[in-house]
Design an enzyme around this catalytic site. Sequence first.
Site, PDB file in Angstrom:
ATOM      1  N   GLU A   1     -13.377  -6.577   3.406  1.00  0.00           N
ATOM      2  CA  GLU A   1     -13.528  -5.590   2.324  1.00  0.00           C
ATOM      3  C   GLU A   1     -14.528  -4.518   2.724  1.00  0.00           C
ATOM      4  O   GLU A   1     -14.335  -3.333   2.452  1.00  0.00           O
ATOM      5  CB  GLU A   1     -13.958  -6.297   1.039  1.00  0.00           C
ATOM      6  CG  GLU A   1     -14.410  -5.388  -0.093  1.00  0.00           C
ATOM      7  CD  GLU A   1     -13.355  -4.394  -0.559  1.00  0.00           C
ATOM      8  OE1 GLU A   1     -12.192  -4.493  -0.126  1.00  0.00           O
ATOM      9  OE2 GLU A   1     -13.691  -3.490  -1.331  1.00  0.00           O
TER      10      GLU A   1
ATOM     11  N   ARG B   1      -6.300   9.858  -9.773  1.00  0.00           N
ATOM     12  CA  ARG B   1      -5.172   9.126  -9.162  1.00  0.00           C
ATOM     13  C   ARG B   1      -4.861   9.654  -7.765  1.00  0.00           C
ATOM     14  O   ARG B   1      -4.154   9.014  -7.012  1.00  0.00           O
ATOM     15  CB  ARG B   1      -3.929   9.250 -10.042  1.00  0.00           C
ATOM     16  CG  ARG B   1      -4.048   8.578 -11.400  1.00  0.00           C
ATOM     17  CD  ARG B   1      -2.917   8.993 -12.325  1.00  0.00           C
ATOM     18  NE  ARG B   1      -1.619   8.537 -11.862  1.00  0.00           N
ATOM     19  CZ  ARG B   1      -1.055   7.385 -12.262  1.00  0.00           C
ATOM     20  NH1 ARG B   1      -1.691   6.615 -13.124  1.00  0.00           N
ATOM     21  NH2 ARG B   1       0.118   7.004 -11.827  1.00  0.00           N
TER      22      ARG B   1
ATOM     23  N   HIS C   1     -12.762 -12.422  22.401  1.00  0.00           N
ATOM     24  CA  HIS C   1     -11.313 -12.406  22.667  1.00  0.00           C
ATOM     25  C   HIS C   1     -10.751 -10.984  22.617  1.00  0.00           C
ATOM     26  O   HIS C   1      -9.544 -10.796  22.560  1.00  0.00           O
ATOM     27  CB  HIS C   1     -10.603 -13.317  21.662  1.00  0.00           C
ATOM     28  CG  HIS C   1     -11.057 -14.737  21.744  1.00  0.00           C
ATOM     29  ND1 HIS C   1     -10.618 -15.619  22.699  1.00  0.00           N
ATOM     30  CD2 HIS C   1     -11.980 -15.414  21.008  1.00  0.00           C
ATOM     31  CE1 HIS C   1     -11.231 -16.793  22.546  1.00  0.00           C
ATOM     32  NE2 HIS C   1     -12.057 -16.689  21.519  1.00  0.00           N
TER      33      HIS C   1
ATOM     34  N   ASN D   1       7.427  10.539 -11.644  1.00  0.00           N
ATOM     35  CA  ASN D   1       6.520   9.688 -10.857  1.00  0.00           C
ATOM     36  C   ASN D   1       7.362   8.535 -10.347  1.00  0.00           C
ATOM     37  O   ASN D   1       7.964   7.801 -11.126  1.00  0.00           O
ATOM     38  CB  ASN D   1       5.362   9.173 -11.727  1.00  0.00           C
ATOM     39  CG  ASN D   1       4.440   8.240 -10.950  1.00  0.00           C
ATOM     40  OD1 ASN D   1       4.369   8.306  -9.727  1.00  0.00           O
ATOM     41  ND2 ASN D   1       3.776   7.338 -11.648  1.00  0.00           N
ATOM     42  N   GLY D   2       7.443   8.391  -9.005  1.00  0.00           N
ATOM     43  CA  GLY D   2       8.245   7.302  -8.449  1.00  0.00           C
ATOM     44  C   GLY D   2       9.024   7.796  -7.243  1.00  0.00           C
ATOM     45  O   GLY D   2       8.763   8.869  -6.705  1.00  0.00           O
TER      46      GLY D   2
ATOM     47  N   LYS E   1      -5.308   6.087  -6.674  1.00  0.00           N
ATOM     48  CA  LYS E   1      -5.931   4.930  -7.318  1.00  0.00           C
ATOM     49  C   LYS E   1      -4.943   3.781  -7.493  1.00  0.00           C
ATOM     50  O   LYS E   1      -5.293   2.631  -7.341  1.00  0.00           O
ATOM     51  CB  LYS E   1      -6.482   5.318  -8.687  1.00  0.00           C
ATOM     52  CG  LYS E   1      -7.198   4.179  -9.414  1.00  0.00           C
ATOM     53  CD  LYS E   1      -8.341   3.632  -8.610  1.00  0.00           C
ATOM     54  CE  LYS E   1      -9.019   2.458  -9.278  1.00  0.00           C
ATOM     55  NZ  LYS E   1     -10.040   1.834  -8.381  1.00  0.00           N
TER      56      LYS E   1
ATOM     57  N   CYS F   1       1.500  10.008  -8.575  1.00  0.00           N
ATOM     58  CA  CYS F   1       1.642  11.182  -9.451  1.00  0.00           C
ATOM     59  C   CYS F   1       1.103  10.887 -10.853  1.00  0.00           C
ATOM     60  O   CYS F   1       1.121   9.762 -11.319  1.00  0.00           O
ATOM     61  CB  CYS F   1       3.107  11.561  -9.548  1.00  0.00           C
ATOM     62  SG  CYS F   1       3.819  11.933  -7.956  1.00  0.00           S
TER      63      CYS F   1
ATOM     64  N   TRP G   1       1.526  13.562  -5.836  1.00  0.00           N
ATOM     65  CA  TRP G   1       1.068  12.940  -4.593  1.00  0.00           C
ATOM     66  C   TRP G   1       2.312  12.876  -3.729  1.00  0.00           C
ATOM     67  O   TRP G   1       3.246  12.127  -3.998  1.00  0.00           O
ATOM     68  CB  TRP G   1       0.520  11.545  -4.895  1.00  0.00           C
ATOM     69  CG  TRP G   1      -0.173  10.894  -3.762  1.00  0.00           C
ATOM     70  CD1 TRP G   1      -1.486  11.005  -3.423  1.00  0.00           C
ATOM     71  CD2 TRP G   1       0.415  10.010  -2.799  1.00  0.00           C
ATOM     72  NE1 TRP G   1      -1.768  10.248  -2.322  1.00  0.00           N
ATOM     73  CE2 TRP G   1      -0.623   9.626  -1.905  1.00  0.00           C
ATOM     74  CE3 TRP G   1       1.687   9.510  -2.595  1.00  0.00           C
ATOM     75  CZ2 TRP G   1      -0.410   8.778  -0.832  1.00  0.00           C
ATOM     76  CZ3 TRP G   1       1.899   8.659  -1.533  1.00  0.00           C
ATOM     77  CH2 TRP G   1       0.872   8.309  -0.665  1.00  0.00           C
TER      78      TRP G   1
ATOM     79  N   LYS H   1     -13.711  -0.493   2.582  1.00  0.00           N
ATOM     80  CA  LYS H   1     -14.539   0.428   1.792  1.00  0.00           C
ATOM     81  C   LYS H   1     -15.011   1.590   2.645  1.00  0.00           C
ATOM     82  O   LYS H   1     -14.903   2.757   2.265  1.00  0.00           O
ATOM     83  CB  LYS H   1     -15.766  -0.300   1.226  1.00  0.00           C
ATOM     84  CG  LYS H   1     -15.566  -1.080  -0.022  1.00  0.00           C
ATOM     85  CD  LYS H   1     -15.454  -0.281  -1.298  1.00  0.00           C
ATOM     86  CE  LYS H   1     -14.077  -0.041  -1.818  1.00  0.00           C
ATOM     87  NZ  LYS H   1     -13.056  -1.025  -1.747  1.00  0.00           N
TER      88      LYS H   1
ATOM     89  N   GLU I   1     -12.065   3.966   3.938  1.00  0.00           N
ATOM     90  CA  GLU I   1     -11.237   4.715   2.966  1.00  0.00           C
ATOM     91  C   GLU I   1     -11.984   5.884   2.329  1.00  0.00           C
ATOM     92  O   GLU I   1     -11.351   6.840   1.869  1.00  0.00           O
ATOM     93  CB  GLU I   1     -10.685   3.794   1.879  1.00  0.00           C
ATOM     94  CG  GLU I   1     -11.689   3.280   0.879  1.00  0.00           C
ATOM     95  CD  GLU I   1     -11.007   2.516  -0.256  1.00  0.00           C
ATOM     96  OE1 GLU I   1      -9.940   2.935  -0.723  1.00  0.00           O
ATOM     97  OE2 GLU I   1     -11.537   1.471  -0.662  1.00  0.00           O
TER      98      GLU I   1
END
Length: 605
Positions: A478, A27, A501, A99-100, A600, A2, A75, A482, A485
């Site tokens: 990574e 964000r 395997h 926010n939280g 973010k 948020c 969010w 990338k 996402e």
Amino acid sequence: MCGIIGYSGPLEAETILLDGLSQLEYRGYDSAGIAFFDTASNIRLIKRTGKVAALREACDLEKAGSHCGIGHTRWATHGGVTDANAHPHRAGRVTLIHNGIIENYHDLTEKFGLEGRLASQTDSEVAAHVLDSFYNGDPKAAIKSLTQCVEGSYGFCIMFDDRPGEIYGVRRVSPLVAAYTRSGALIASDLTALIPYTRKYFVVPEDHIVKLTGYKIALYDINGNPVSPQIMEVNWNMDSAMKNGFPHFMLKEIHEQPEALKNTILPRISKGLPDFSDDGIDDSLFAECDRIHMVACGTAMYAGMVARALMEPVLRIPVTVTIASEFRYADPLIDQRTLVIIISQSGETIDTLAALRLAKSYGSKTLAIVNVKGSTIARESDFVLYTHAGPEIAVASTKAYSVQLAALYMIGCRMALVRGKFTDKEASSFLLGLLDAVPAMEAMIARKEEEKNLVTHLINQPDAFFMGRGLDYAFSLEGALKLKEISYIHAEACAAGELKHGTIALIASNVPVIAIATQEHVFAKMISNVREVKARGAFVILLTKENAVVDGGLADIHIRIPDIDDRFTVFPIAVILQLIAYYASLGKNLDVDQPRNLAKSVTVE
Ligand code: AGP
């Protein structure tokens, strides 16, 4: 997570709030709202699902000429994406944004008899009702009572019906920064919303109360005693935070990597050797530890994986990398002789912060590698090594990854020197090799059309596989993150030796495989793995160094990076992997900078 903005001052509050929410869009969010005192000192509230632009349109219809208000981008954590669940929330005489996560909101709902009285499904509205129940005309006393019964994380901004022009803030874990400026008093969940107005700010300390009015900002401890804020200076400017002509923040930040690397490395080289004296980091931190434990999330954790693959063979001590959300609930094998390295771009990731606090409780020395100055993780670590990448706005981390690696490589080099594993000459040579990464990245950025062309083979595929060995395997982790996402293509990384395997069962005609083969000691093995997937019809994108000898026709696309030392190939390879993800997302017409469901900085569990 948020976004929070609050303003009290001579300018029109709605405009400042909406502009602030626009700055915080990066964000990630799904709804937005503002509340403000109108000219009759009544609190008005406008909130809805969707983008800030839609909220702005709604507000334009209700010009209220306000000078005090709060704004929020949500969010969703508790409760779906609905207008009712959007913030701000009103309860009696209280209007609140949050926010939280309030972890005991069910208990509070029961304890304060809120069943059937809630207009939303959110924990935040419960907090507003609890605060209203404590409010008897003294905001600070009521806020103190709230903090004593709420469990979890919060950054609250609050207005009270009978206190026109006043905004109160209080936080625990979730970030809040504030500043008194020529435009008035401002409070926000991060600096990006304050930069247009000021370069001087302060972090609201946990369990302290901040009061904003049109003519000043006052800070109090939780008992209401005045406290002087610790004023800090932001080293960013608006240009740094804006796109500067690039179509997306992500592409801008990919281009900024060479400069970010130089800004992070060069100030820490003295007489050709790594030097952290300006960072206040003493060699004893490196000499006395008998193991290193790195803890982070996402890309930051993958930077740790690369560093581990580089450090452990040189230092000959255990170097472990653990996901922060796992570490914090485990009983980690660390003690006073463990150096715990915390890696975080934002310095606010809640799992990483919790891991830091756990590590300190075990008596371990903690060193944070952080990009945001004054962030919670930076302030709570024993030592902090700031990376100098400037603001990273795109949700997909790029330049932060590169500078985290540069910082970790320099730490590894200093440790090797201090522990007698590197001579001065070897350390100097290592740093020169690290600096070779700068032109190598510039070269790959200049050739970005290669990635732009190859993504046509990716964007219609449901899956993509990355593979490598040693350092190349760490890079591939990574690369997979990338791509997935921001393009929403299912991507996974595989240690190439593991193919047989299991993973090879998924390789079929046209399945894209990005094979990274820059490590000479396992190059032949990698080529064998490439043959194996090629034999099953894979579409192979092969990444090697310039001088690699590869049979023609083995790879469908072969990208060669400059011929630099194996230890530093991660830097040009990272540019390729970032650009593959960027152009894949673009090719699918997705929101490159603000991918769905992601934020973010993950400041809630
Ligand atoms: C990476 O592109 C993502 N944005 C995400 O994995 C991120 O790296 C992770 O959330 C850690 O964030 P931090 O570095 O701010 O702690």
